[in-house]
Design an enzyme around this catalytic site. Structure first.
Site, PDB file in Angstrom:
ATOM      1  N   HIS A 159      42.985  34.836  44.884  1.00  0.00           N
ATOM      2  CA  HIS A 159      43.861  35.155  46.011  1.00  0.00           C
ATOM      3  C   HIS A 159      43.271  34.851  47.386  1.00  0.00           C
ATOM      4  O   HIS A 159      43.875  34.148  48.203  1.00  0.00           O
ATOM      5  CB  HIS A 159      44.201  36.650  45.987  1.00  0.00           C
TER       6      HIS A 159
HETATM    7  C1  BDR Z   1      43.725  41.442  46.165  1.00  0.00           C
HETATM    8  O1  BDR Z   1      43.139  42.663  45.698  1.00  0.00           O
HETATM    9  C2  BDR Z   1      41.775  42.489  45.435  1.00  0.00           C
HETATM   10  O2  BDR Z   1      41.454  42.968  44.176  1.00  0.00           O
HETATM   11  C3  BDR Z   1      41.469  41.024  45.587  1.00  0.00           C
HETATM   12  O3  BDR Z   1      40.192  40.831  46.164  1.00  0.00           O
HETATM   13  C4  BDR Z   1      42.570  40.511  46.465  1.00  0.00           C
HETATM   14  O4  BDR Z   1      42.227  40.610  47.822  1.00  0.00           O
HETATM   15  C5  BDR Z   1      44.698  40.942  45.135  1.00  0.00           C
HETATM   16  O5  BDR Z   1      45.665  41.898  44.898  1.00  0.00           O
END
Ligand code: BDR
Ligand code: CA
Length: 327
Positions: free
Chosen positions: A253
């Site tokens: 992400h």
């Molecule tokens: C987001 O939540 C975290 O676990 C990851 O780093 C990312 O920023 C995804 O939902």
């Protein structure tokens, strides 16, 4: 060159984002701020320092807020973190985010003031606009802009990894970063800055495969090797409990936000929306998009899709710039 401040809860995909930001010739990384999120603030700060040290960067690291603005004060709003299920492979425990990144412990130190203090001081003195890229919960950014609203005109854009329309990950309605501190998120989406949300709809479309990891590793660089290992760890967890539409792939992400700064067309189907954040019960942390085009003013840009081929090409170009790993 675009100046940015990166806000992270490092985190496996945060680590990939930090490396991409450090290596980009199009980005001047002014600071990295840690925040409570994937792990507690001691761990996210240590992990952030580890990544900065691994790349030999001198970017300053500021320790951020150790709890969300409001949520932890409310006993009915549990659990506190959204851990994904660990798996065991070849006798090794694999998690989406290990407590500590598997690289040398930090010998470099964090800065002596907190992240919200840094934001206020930096923005007050800024003579050029800066982009804030927040890929963890929005606590630091909200805290800073609550402390001093006069600095708003110094912000070019706030790019946020968060939210989801057709895809969620921590509850049936919510994505983790927004869910962890919904009050901060509501404050930021309504703060008046240009806000671009990079939600799960975009990050799942722009997924990274095992073949892409091979490309990273073949570069023979420190960041290419480490990104390959982190992405493979994420793919193992996705394959086990949250398989994506593309086989043997993972969402990475946070790094997509950095790719967007380098080439905005890596995000697709970006629409102006009116977005509010749910606070309680079933809607806690939901990015609620108003479908009534005729009522509310638009306050955010929301990416409904992403280009995975462009994303991987951008990351390969960045990791190729790094020092050789000598393995
Ligand atoms: C987001 O939540 C975290 O676990 C990851 O780093 C990312 O920023 C995804 O939902
Ligand atoms: Ca993150």
């Amino acid at each position: 060159m675009r100046k940015i401040i990166l806000d992270v809860d490092t985190g496996s995909d945060d680590a990939v984002a930090i490396m991409a930001a450090i290596l980009s010739p199009d980005i001047q990384l002014e600071a990295v701020c840690s925040v409570d999120g994937n792990k507690d603030i001691d761990k996210t700060t240590e992990n952030t320092l580890r990544v900065v040290q691994l790349l030999g960067s001198d970017v300053p690291v500021y320790r951020g807020c150790r709890a969300p603005l409001v949520k932890f004060l409310c006993p009915d709003r549990l659990p506190r973190r959204g851990e994904s299920k660990p798996i065991v492979k070849d006798g090794k425990v694999i998690q989406m985010h290990a407590d500590y990144l598997d690289i040398p412990a930090a010998e470099i130190k964090e800065q002596p003031i907190s992240a919200p203090e840094f934001y206020v001081q930096y923005l007050r003195q800024a003579t050029e606009p800066v982009t804030i890229v927040a890929v963890g919960p929005l606590t630091n950014v909200a805290m800073a802009l609550m402390m001093d609203g006069t600095v708003m005109d110094k912000i070019e854009e706030i790019v946020i990894m968060g939210g989801g329309y057709n895809i969620t990950n921590v509850t049936p309605t919510a994505e983790f970063n927004i869910w962890h501190d919904p009050e901060a998120a509501q404050f930021i989406v309504h703060c008046g800055a240009k806000v671009t949300l990079v939600p799960l709809d975009a990050t799942h479309a722009a997924c990274i495969t095992l073949d892409d990891c091979e490309r990273f590793r073949k570069l023979g660089t420190v960041s290419g090797d480490f990104a390959a290992a982190l992405c493979e760890q994420r793919i193992a967890v996705h394959d086990d409990s949250q398989p994506l539409a593309v086989p043997h792939a993972a969402a990475v992400h946070d790094a997509l936000c950095i790719a967007y700064l380098i080439d905005p067309t890596v995000l697709k189907d970006v629409r102006e929306v009116h977005c509010d954040i749910g606070f309680r019960d079933f809607s806690e942390g939901q990015t609620i998009l108003d479908p009534r085009y005729y009522t509310e003013e638009k306050n955010c840009r929301f990416a409904f899709d992403g280009d995975r081929f462009k994303f991987v090409d951008i990351l390969c170009d960045l990791f190729a710039r790094d020092k050789k790993s000598g393995r």
